[in-house]
Each structure stands twice: as C-alpha cells, then as structure tokens.
Design a protein around this motif. Structure first.
Motif, PDB file in Angstrom:
ATOM      1  N   LYS A 164      -0.723  10.451  -1.617  1.00  0.00           N
ATOM      2  CA  LYS A 164      -1.208   9.630  -2.721  1.00  0.00           C
ATOM      3  C   LYS A 164      -2.714   9.797  -2.850  1.00  0.00           C
ATOM      4  O   LYS A 164      -3.429   9.888  -1.853  1.00  0.00           O
ATOM      5  N   VAL A 191       3.405   4.274 -14.856  1.00  0.00           N
ATOM      6  CA  VAL A 191       3.226   2.832 -15.005  1.00  0.00           C
ATOM      7  C   VAL A 191       1.780   2.641 -15.429  1.00  0.00           C
ATOM      8  O   VAL A 191       0.864   2.917 -14.666  1.00  0.00           O
ATOM      9  N   LYS A 218      12.811   7.248 -11.299  1.00  0.00           N
ATOM     10  CA  LYS A 218      12.074   5.985 -11.200  1.00  0.00           C
ATOM     11  C   LYS A 218      11.659   5.544 -12.597  1.00  0.00           C
ATOM     12  O   LYS A 218      11.360   6.363 -13.467  1.00  0.00           O
ATOM     13  N   PRO A 219      11.587   4.214 -12.809  1.00  0.00           N
ATOM     14  CA  PRO A 219      11.318   3.717 -14.159  1.00  0.00           C
ATOM     15  C   PRO A 219       9.851   3.850 -14.548  1.00  0.00           C
ATOM     16  O   PRO A 219       8.966   3.925 -13.715  1.00  0.00           O
ATOM     17  N   THR A 271       3.974   1.593  -1.314  1.00  0.00           N
ATOM     18  CA  THR A 271       4.888   1.779  -2.433  1.00  0.00           C
ATOM     19  C   THR A 271       4.096   1.929  -3.713  1.00  0.00           C
ATOM     20  O   THR A 271       2.989   1.419  -3.851  1.00  0.00           O
ATOM     21  N   SER A 272       4.685   2.631  -4.660  1.00  0.00           N
ATOM     22  CA  SER A 272       4.025   2.752  -5.957  1.00  0.00           C
ATOM     23  C   SER A 272       4.561   1.656  -6.871  1.00  0.00           C
ATOM     24  O   SER A 272       5.615   1.069  -6.614  1.00  0.00           O
ATOM     25  N   ALA A 273       3.831   1.410  -7.956  1.00  0.00           N
ATOM     26  CA  ALA A 273       4.268   0.370  -8.891  1.00  0.00           C
ATOM     27  C   ALA A 273       5.659   0.681  -9.412  1.00  0.00           C
ATOM     28  O   ALA A 273       6.505  -0.213  -9.553  1.00  0.00           O
ATOM     29  N   GLU A 309       8.063   2.242  -7.925  1.00  0.00           N
ATOM     30  CA  GLU A 309       9.087   1.944  -6.917  1.00  0.00           C
ATOM     31  C   GLU A 309       9.342   0.449  -6.842  1.00  0.00           C
ATOM     32  O   GLU A 309      10.481   0.005  -6.675  1.00  0.00           O
ATOM     33  N   ARG A 310       8.294  -0.348  -6.977  1.00  0.00           N
ATOM     34  CA  ARG A 310       8.492  -1.793  -6.921  1.00  0.00           C
ATOM     35  C   ARG A 310       9.252  -2.277  -8.147  1.00  0.00           C
ATOM     36  O   ARG A 310      10.120  -3.156  -8.068  1.00  0.00           O
ATOM     37  N   GLU A 327       0.182   5.868 -11.655  1.00  0.00           N
ATOM     38  CA  GLU A 327      -0.102   4.478 -11.996  1.00  0.00           C
ATOM     39  C   GLU A 327      -1.526   4.408 -12.502  1.00  0.00           C
ATOM     40  O   GLU A 327      -2.459   4.807 -11.807  1.00  0.00           O
ATOM     41  N   MET A 343       0.823  -1.210   0.000  1.00  0.00           N
ATOM     42  CA  MET A 343       0.000   0.000   0.000  1.00  0.00           C
ATOM     43  C   MET A 343       0.856   1.258   0.000  1.00  0.00           C
ATOM     44  O   MET A 343       0.425   2.295  -0.481  1.00  0.00           O
ATOM     45  N   ASP A 384       4.204  10.399  -9.252  1.00  0.00           N
ATOM     46  CA  ASP A 384       4.285   9.002  -9.659  1.00  0.00           C
ATOM     47  C   ASP A 384       2.887   8.567 -10.101  1.00  0.00           C
ATOM     48  O   ASP A 384       1.990   8.471  -9.290  1.00  0.00           O
TER      49      ASP A 384
END
Lengths: 248, 258
Positions: free
Chosen positions: B35, B157, B176-177, A132-134, A136-137, B139, A130, B137
């Motif tokens: 977030k 992502v 970050k990727p 961490t972001s995708a 970061e993983r 997603e 919860m 970030d």
C-alpha cells in the motif's frame, strides 16, 4: 356321619374347610351311599375327582410336544458375539439416522454463514483499520447485510463503522446495514445518537431518512435541532424538516 | 561578457533541470498487498501505474528551504528526507509519502500497478489529483481538489466535498465494491459497455444522466416521477459488483465507454 357331612358342606361353601375335611367330603361323595338330598351337592366333588384323573388325549399330547421342540421364528441369539454385533449395529444405525435427520432439518448453508460472519467481523475490527482498504470494509458491511440476524458483536462493529470510520462511504454503507438490522437491540438508539456526531451531509441525510423509515419518534428532537442549526448545509436542513413532518 | 552570460545561463539551466529531474526511489514490490499512502496539499499530483516494483517520485518546482533554516527542523511539515520536499517513510512493506514543504509543487509519482493507494488532500488549498494505469484498490479523499482517474480497474472509493470526480474504468474489477460520494462536485463515471454492475445512485438536488439501460422498475423510462432525491437502484448487464454514487447538489453522469 350325615349331619357331619351337612356341616362340612356348609363349611365348604363358606370356604372354611380344611384340606382333610375336603378330602372327607370327596371320599363320601365318591362312595355309592350318597343320600338323595345330598346328591345335588355331589357334582363338584365328583367332578374335581374325575378331573384329576383326566389326561389330554394322545393326539393333543403329541401336537404339543411337536410344537415345543420345533424351531420358533425368532431365532434366539445364543452366542454372545452375535449379541454384541447386533447391539453395535443398532447403535450405528441410530447414529447415522440421527445425523441424516438433523442434516435435513437444519438449513444447508448454516456452516457457511457462520464463517462468513466471522470473516466480516475480522475485517471490521477497529484495530485492523490500517490493514484494510475502504473498499474491503464496505464489502464487509455489504456482506453483513446478507445475514439473517446480526449478533451484538456485529451490530457494535457496524455502529463503530458508522460513527468513526475514516471514510465517508464506509459510514454510508454502515448506515444502510444498520437500517436492515433495525430490530436488533441497541440499533435504534445508536442511530439516534449518531445524528449528533455525523458531519458529512450524505451521511446526515441517510441517517435522517433511516430514522423516518423506521418511524423512530424519539429522534424527532435531534432532527428538529438539526433543522434549525445554521451550521448544517441547507440541503440537510431541508431534509430534516421533511423528515420531521413525516415523523410526528 | 558573452562567455560569462553563457556560463551563467548554463549553470542556471543545469540547476533548474537538476531540480526538475530529481528523483527519489523506494522499493516496494508489485502486488496488491502493498500500500502507498500519500498526503498532499496545494499540489498537482500525477500518479502513474507501471510494471515495476519501485515507487519513483519526481518533483518540479521544489525549492530548498532557506539557508537560515540549516540545522533546524520544520514544525508544520515533517522532515524532508528525499531532497524533493517530501517525507517518505516505510512501515512494514508499505510506503507513506507526506509533503514536507508548504509550497505548491507538482509531483509525478510512478507506482507499481497492482499496489493499493490511499491519497488524502490534507487542507483546502487547491491541487488536482490525476491517477492513471492503476489496477489496485484506490481510495481518494479530497476537500476541493478535482479527482481524475483514468484507465483504472477499481475498486475506487472516492469522496470529496467540492471537487469534481471523473472516473474512466478500462475494465471493472468484480471483486470489491466501488463508492463515490461528493457534496458539491459532479460525478462522471465511464464504464465499459459490457460492465456488470449493481448501481445505487442518489442526488439530492441534482440530476442523473446515463446511456446505460439500468433495468429500472416502474414508470416511463424506468423512472417513476416521485420528485427526485430518492435512491435509484439499477443494474447493468445483469448485475455484478456494487457501485454506489452519492451527491447532494450536483449531477451524476454514467456513460458507456466508446
């Protein structure tokens, strides 16, 4: 007296004479009245006698005395404080020498890689999903690929990410990472098992390719099942067929 | 008669505009540790990043539940606590927004620029997600909703089954990727011409087009003819942050931003 001397001589050569008997022999041979046939035997007794009287020449004596009195090169450590200091110095020298040696022989970044491994373990732990972001993983998974070896905890985390991460892209990245660690225990089996649970076509294809690359024949049965499964999209089924032909 | 008409018109207009401009705000803070999670369906969503510290949601086309439902709780949807058909909850400094009605409603959500965002389309009933001006970030997961990201810095992502994905980076976050995967939707990524990336691309059955020099090894134009479907790894401007693009049956376009 003469036969005694001869007898004594015999005993002397046998090594059985007492000290007094030897004394007698010496006195006898020192005296002038040594019979001719015994004269040959006289030498040792006279020699020893003379020898006892000998002294080193005065020159030798003085040289010897000088030598003993003069200071030798190795200075004896008479005072105890000096001895303790010397001992300590040796100890410290040895310690630092050892450190230098081990620092040179071990790889320079060892400390760094150990902490990097710990960091990525923290990010990938299942209960941190919860927070961490995708992205970061995914980053943690990529970082794991830079390690030389993965211990069991890391491979377990990667397998967990492959099978149950909510984000497809993380699962894809985990598949790539596990391919790299194909020789770690349990990884091959985990890849085969994962075939059964994956539903996203991108991951299914990556898994099949990975198993073909590592030539894992045990996966053939599951891949064949996928090739025949109408529920799986055509592109994946075709990939499964292709993979099968290359595996067997 | 005229007066009645006029008054009723005014009332009607008033009620409609009141609905349309109805807002819900919740305080969040403009930093990347915050977030916002959004779960939607059927709706066209616009998310705009801005330099404030509140999440401001505006809905258009929302209708209140019928009078009969007064005092009753919905079973399919969470309880509406905003008055615009959404359930907004706060958990430990993070904001969660869920759709609390089953109609097609358009929402515009203004979010602090640096906040992280998670957007999920929860069923297959259409809708489109449009995000602009975000630096956090991002997603995004959809089934068939089109994804359009503009003026973003990443990391992105995104995955979808059959939606199209369009991303226009204004600058590229190198920390970050990013990764985008689709099954049946085309991917169109536009990067600044000087962006430094490590690209990993694959389309099983589609084609890939780019005007970047990807510094590929081997073969004419850098692509050896193996028949397509294999992974292509390249770099732009010497290499940098990882970007992975995967699709099964569609094309991938990577273009330089003009």
């Amino acid at each position: 007296m003469k036969p005694d001397i001869e007898k004594l001589l015999e005993r002397y050569y046998e090594g059985e004479t007492t000290l007094e008997e030897e004394k007698l022999l010496r006195e006898f041979f020192r005296s002038e009245a040594v019979p001719a046939h015994l004269k040959d035997h006289a030498a040792p007794f006279q020699h020893y006698t003379d020898f006892r009287q000998e002294h080193p020449s005065p020159a030798v004596g003085s040289r010897f005395a000088d030598r003993v009195g003069a200071e030798s090169r190795i200075r004896p450590l008479v005072r105890w404080g000096l001895r303790v200091a010397a001992g300590l110095t040796l100890l410290l020298l040895g310690f630092f020498g050892g450190m230098l040696y081990s620092a040179r022989t071990s790889p320079a970044g060892e400390g760094q890689t150990a902490s990097a491994a710990e960091d990525l373990k923290t990010v990938l732990r299942y209960d941190r999903v919860m927070q961490t972001s995708a992205s970061e993983r995914i980053q943690a998974v990529y970082q794991s690929m830079e390690l030389d070896r993965a211990d069991q905890e890391i491979t377990l985390l990667l397998v967990n990410a492959l099978n149950s991460d909510a984000n497809v892209n993380v699962r894809l990245a985990a598949c790539q990472a596990l391919l790299r660690f194909r020789d770690e225990p349990g990884v091959r089996e985990a890849l085969i098992q994962s075939l059964k649970v994956q539903t996203d076509p991108n991951v299914q294809i990556s898994l099949i390719e990975a198993l073909v690359v590592i030539r894992e024949k045990r996966a053939a049965r599951e891949i064949q099942r996928m090739a025949r499964n109408e529920q799986i999209i055509k592109a994946v089924r075709m990939k499964a067929e292709e993979g099968l032909s290359r595996l067997i | 008669m005229k007066k009645l008409l006029l008054v009723s018109c005014a009332l009607w207009w008033g009620s409609v505009s009141a609905q349309e401009t109805k807002e819900y705000k919740v305080k969040l803070g403009n930093n990347k540790d915050r977030k916002v999670s959004i779960q939607m369906d059927q709706s066209e969503i616009r998310i705009e990043g801005y330099d404030g510290d509140e999440v401001v949601v505006r809905g258009a086309g929302f209708q209140e539940p019928p009078e009969r439902a007064k005092g009753l709780k919905p079973l399919y949807s969470p309880m509406d606590n905003t008055g615009i058909g959404l359930a907004v909850t706060q958990e430990g400094g993070n904001v969660k927004i869920e759709k609390a009605n089953r109609k097609a409603v358009s929402y515009t959500i203004r979010v602090p620029r640096r906040v992280a965002l998670l957007y999920e389309q929860i069923n297959w009933q259409g809708g489109k997600i449009h995000i602009t001006g975000m630096e956090g970030d991002l997603e995004v997961r959809t089934h068939n909703a089109a994804i359009e990201l503009e003026n973003v810095t990443g990391p992105i992502v995104a995955n979808t089954t059959s939606g199209e994905v369009r991303v226009a980076y204004s600058a590229l976050n190198q920390e970050k990727p990013s990764a985008i995967s689709t099954v049946n939707g085309m991917i169109d990524v536009s990067l600044p011409a000087s962006a430094k990336t490590n690209l990993r691309l694959r389309s099983i059955q589609g084609e890939m087009f780019t005007d970047f020099d990807l510094n590929l090894k081997g073969g004419r134009d850098g692509l050896s003819r193996v028949g397509g479907g294999q992974v292509i790894s390249g770099t732009t401007n010497g290499g940098g942050v990882d970007i992975q693009l995967n699709t099964i049956s569609s094309n991938i376009y990577i273009r330089k931003q003009k």
